[in-house]
Write an enzyme that holds these catalytic residues in place. Structure first.
Site, short mmCIF file in Angstrom:
data_model
loop_
_atom_site.label_atom_id
_atom_site.label_comp_id
_atom_site.label_asym_id
_atom_site.label_seq_id
_atom_site.Cartn_x
_atom_site.Cartn_y
_atom_site.Cartn_z
N SER A 48 0.81 -1.22 0.00
CA SER A 48 0.00 0.00 0.00
C SER A 48 0.84 1.26 0.00
CB SER A 48 -0.96 0.00 1.19
OG SER A 48 -1.95 -1.00 1.00
N TYR A 49 1.97 1.25 0.68
CA TYR A 49 2.83 2.43 0.69
C TYR A 49 3.30 2.79 -0.72
CZ TYR A 49 6.44 5.73 2.03
OH TYR A 49 7.20 6.86 2.15
N GLU A 50 3.54 1.78 -1.54
CA GLU A 50 4.02 2.00 -2.90
C GLU A 50 2.93 2.50 -3.85
OE1 GLU A 50 6.76 0.00 -0.56
OE2 GLU A 50 4.79 -0.83 -1.09
N CYS A 102 -4.83 -2.76 1.02
CA CYS A 102 -5.45 -3.21 2.27
C CYS A 102 -4.39 -3.23 3.36
CB CYS A 102 -6.06 -4.59 2.08
SG CYS A 102 -6.77 -5.27 3.59
N VAL A 103 -4.65 -2.48 4.41
CA VAL A 103 -3.77 -2.45 5.58
C VAL A 103 -4.58 -2.96 6.76
CG1 VAL A 103 -2.22 -1.07 7.00
CG2 VAL A 103 -2.60 -0.44 4.60
N ARG A 139 -15.59 -6.03 3.01
CA ARG A 139 -15.54 -4.81 2.21
C ARG A 139 -14.89 -5.01 0.84
NH1 ARG A 139 -15.93 -4.00 7.33
NH2 ARG A 139 -16.91 -2.14 8.21
N HIS A 149 2.77 0.41 13.22
CA HIS A 149 3.05 0.39 11.79
C HIS A 149 1.79 0.74 10.99
CE1 HIS A 149 3.69 -1.73 7.86
NE2 HIS A 149 4.85 -1.09 7.96
N GLU A 168 -0.14 -5.54 15.78
CA GLU A 168 0.15 -5.27 17.19
C GLU A 168 1.04 -4.05 17.39
OE1 GLU A 168 1.72 -8.85 18.87
OE2 GLU A 168 -0.03 -10.03 18.28
N THR A 169 1.50 -3.43 16.31
CA THR A 169 2.39 -2.27 16.43
C THR A 169 1.75 -1.05 15.78
OG1 THR A 169 3.53 -2.64 14.32
CG2 THR A 169 4.37 -3.85 16.25
#
Length: 167
Positions: free
Chosen positions: A65-67, A90-91, A137, A98, A95-96
């Site tokens: 997704s960042y790209e 999709c992100v 979704r 990020h 647990e972090t």
């Protein structure tokens, strides 16, 4: 919650212009492919169903997704006369932190690409808590965000064209 029982991709009460006069880029993240492939299919089929010509749809894959940010920028710099770019990803919350950094970066980055090129760059990125929400979704009980992104691209391309016609 309002979305619990609602198909968010129901456009029966919305007029969607013809997609035929326009050229579209679709940039799809390869991360979470079960979801992003479904988003792509929804977007592509929606464009076709609203009259887009297959030759006027330019699909490209990027690693994650960042790209999507640089993918959209590259498309707008290298494919002549694109009217809109649909970005699909999709992100899923982990647990972090990020998740927060990626979601914010992608939203801001795509906004900047849209402004830089003066073209609609559509945010079709699911930002969900878990896989089930993503499934719901991307063709499940809440519709397909790819379909929604395609309709948004059509409407924005048509809006931009209406302003060009005023000159």
């Amino acid at each position: 919650m309002a979305t619990q029982l609602k198909n968010l991709s129901d456009f029966s009460d919305t007029e969607v212009p013809s997609a035929a006069p326009y050229r579209y880029g679709i940039v799809t993240a390869e991360w979470n492919t079960q979801i992003t492939n479904a988003l792509f299919e929804g977007a592509y089929q929606s464009l076709i169903n609203h009259g887009a010509l297959a030759d006027n749809i330019f699909p490209y894959a990027v690693p994650g997704s960042y790209e999507l940010i640089s993918g959209a920028d590259l498309l707008l710099r290298n494919i002549v006369n694109l009217d809109a770019v649909i970005c699909l990803g999709c992100v899923i919350q982990g647990e972090t932190r990020h998740f927060d950094f990626i979601c914010n970066a992608v939203a801001n980055g795509l906004s900047n690409v849209s402004i830089k090129h003066n073209k609609p760059v559509i945010f079709g990125v699911l930002t969900v808590d878990n896989l089930q929400q993503a499934i719901d979704r991307s063709g499940g009980k809440h519709g397909n965000k790819g379909d929604e992104a395609a309709v948004t691209a059509i409407k924005m391309a048509d809006m931009a064209a209406s302003f060009r016609n005023l000159i």
